[in-house]
Structures are given as C-alpha cells and as structure tokens.
Design a protein around this motif. Sequence first.
Motif, PDB file in Angstrom:
ATOM      1  N   THR A  35       0.849  -1.186   0.000  1.00 31.12           N
ATOM      2  CA  THR A  35       0.000   0.000   0.000  1.00 31.12           C
ATOM      3  C   THR A  35       0.891   1.244   0.000  1.00 31.12           C
ATOM      4  OG1 THR A  35      -0.051   0.172   2.404  1.00 31.12           O
ATOM      5  CG2 THR A  35      -1.754  -1.214   1.361  1.00 31.12           C
ATOM      6  N   ASP A  36       0.311   2.385  -0.229  1.00 30.92           N
ATOM      7  CA  ASP A  36       1.087   3.630  -0.178  1.00 30.92           C
ATOM      8  C   ASP A  36       1.690   3.835   1.203  1.00 30.92           C
ATOM      9  OD1 ASP A  36       0.632   4.198  -2.839  1.00 30.92           O
ATOM     10  OD2 ASP A  36      -1.036   5.571  -2.431  1.00 30.92           O
ATOM     11  N   ASP A  37       0.960   3.508   2.244  1.00 27.57           N
ATOM     12  CA  ASP A  37       1.491   3.625   3.603  1.00 27.57           C
ATOM     13  C   ASP A  37       2.702   2.730   3.811  1.00 27.57           C
ATOM     14  OD1 ASP A  37      -0.364   5.528   4.391  1.00 27.57           O
ATOM     15  OD2 ASP A  37      -1.710   4.053   5.316  1.00 27.57           O
ATOM     16  N   GLN A  38       2.634   1.518   3.303  1.00 24.35           N
ATOM     17  CA  GLN A  38       3.768   0.604   3.427  1.00 24.35           C
ATOM     18  C   GLN A  38       4.958   1.103   2.617  1.00 24.35           C
ATOM     19  OE1 GLN A  38       1.424  -2.824   2.242  1.00 24.35           O
ATOM     20  NE2 GLN A  38       1.991  -3.841   4.166  1.00 24.35           N
ATOM     21  N   LYS A  39       4.709   1.652   1.453  1.00 25.46           N
ATOM     22  CA  LYS A  39       5.793   2.209   0.639  1.00 25.46           C
ATOM     23  C   LYS A  39       6.493   3.333   1.374  1.00 25.46           C
ATOM     24  CE  LYS A  39       3.557   1.012  -3.694  1.00 25.46           C
ATOM     25  NZ  LYS A  39       2.822   1.515  -4.863  1.00 25.46           N
ATOM     26  N   ASN A  40       5.730   4.142   2.084  1.00 26.81           N
ATOM     27  CA  ASN A  40       6.313   5.227   2.871  1.00 26.81           C
ATOM     28  C   ASN A  40       7.039   4.705   4.101  1.00 26.81           C
ATOM     29  OD1 ASN A  40       5.485   7.343   1.186  1.00 26.81           O
ATOM     30  ND2 ASN A  40       3.465   7.364   2.124  1.00 26.81           N
ATOM     31  N   GLN A  41       6.463   3.718   4.747  1.00 22.44           N
ATOM     32  CA  GLN A  41       7.068   3.146   5.949  1.00 22.44           C
ATOM     33  C   GLN A  41       8.380   2.431   5.630  1.00 22.44           C
ATOM     34  OE1 GLN A  41       4.550   0.381   8.016  1.00 22.44           O
ATOM     35  NE2 GLN A  41       6.035   0.005   9.626  1.00 22.44           N
ATOM     36  N   TYR A  42       8.422   1.748   4.513  1.00 25.29           N
ATOM     37  CA  TYR A  42       9.608   0.990   4.099  1.00 25.29           C
ATOM     38  C   TYR A  42      10.231   1.633   2.866  1.00 25.29           C
ATOM     39  CZ  TYR A  42       7.652  -2.349   7.339  1.00 25.29           C
ATOM     40  OH  TYR A  42       7.151  -2.941   8.463  1.00 25.29           O
ATOM     41  N   PHE A  43      10.444   2.924   2.943  1.00 28.48           N
ATOM     42  CA  PHE A  43      10.922   3.704   1.809  1.00 28.48           C
ATOM     43  C   PHE A  43      12.210   3.147   1.210  1.00 28.48           C
ATOM     44  CE2 PHE A  43      13.693   7.017   0.119  1.00 28.48           C
ATOM     45  CZ  PHE A  43      12.910   7.461  -0.928  1.00 28.48           C
ATOM     46  N   ASN A  44      13.190   2.822   2.029  1.00 23.37           N
ATOM     47  CA  ASN A  44      14.476   2.334   1.510  1.00 23.37           C
ATOM     48  C   ASN A  44      14.320   0.988   0.809  1.00 23.37           C
ATOM     49  OD1 ASN A  44      15.906   4.567   2.474  1.00 23.37           O
ATOM     50  ND2 ASN A  44      16.052   3.632   4.492  1.00 23.37           N
ATOM     51  N   LEU A  45      13.532   0.135   1.387  1.00 26.86           N
ATOM     52  CA  LEU A  45      13.277  -1.168   0.764  1.00 26.86           C
ATOM     53  C   LEU A  45      12.551  -0.990  -0.554  1.00 26.86           C
ATOM     54  CD1 LEU A  45      13.371  -4.258   0.909  1.00 26.86           C
ATOM     55  CD2 LEU A  45      11.216  -4.156   2.197  1.00 26.86           C
ATOM     56  N   PHE A  46      11.539  -0.143  -0.591  1.00 27.88           N
ATOM     57  CA  PHE A  46      10.788   0.088  -1.817  1.00 27.88           C
ATOM     58  C   PHE A  46      11.654   0.760  -2.885  1.00 27.88           C
ATOM     59  CE2 PHE A  46       7.596   2.289  -4.461  1.00 27.88           C
ATOM     60  CZ  PHE A  46       6.894   1.173  -4.872  1.00 27.88           C
TER      61      PHE A  46
END
Length: 64
Positions: A35-46
């Motif tokens: 989700t967009d929230d997960q993309k923000n939370q795991y920015f470096n991984l994404f």
Amino acid sequence: MQKHLESRTFFVSNHLTFADLVMFSELYETMIDFTDDQKNQYFNLFRWYKHIQNLPEVKDFLNR
C-alpha cells in the motif's frame, strides 16, 4: 533490511549481485501488493526494489 538499505543501492556490493536477485525474487509477491502507507514506511526497501526492477537485465528477464 530497511536500515541496511538506508545508505546502499545494492545489498552487498556497489553493483548487482546474486544477493539482490534472490532478495528481489523473494519479495516480489509481497512488494507488488504494498500500500502507499507501506511504501512510505519501508521507503528504503521500496526504493531498492524499484531500482532492481528497473535495471535493464532484470526488466528483460521479467518481460520474458
């Protein structure tokens, strides 16, 4: 992984390695549903995931 990738472009070196390919393939199904929230939370991984996904050699393989 998030912290590890904070200052890195690749997992173990300054270029694509087997480790990146293994991690990419293991995370593939999970990352496509982020989700967009997960993309923000795991920015470096994404960021790392999108980078690997867009490398020409990986794109060629995925488009087979």
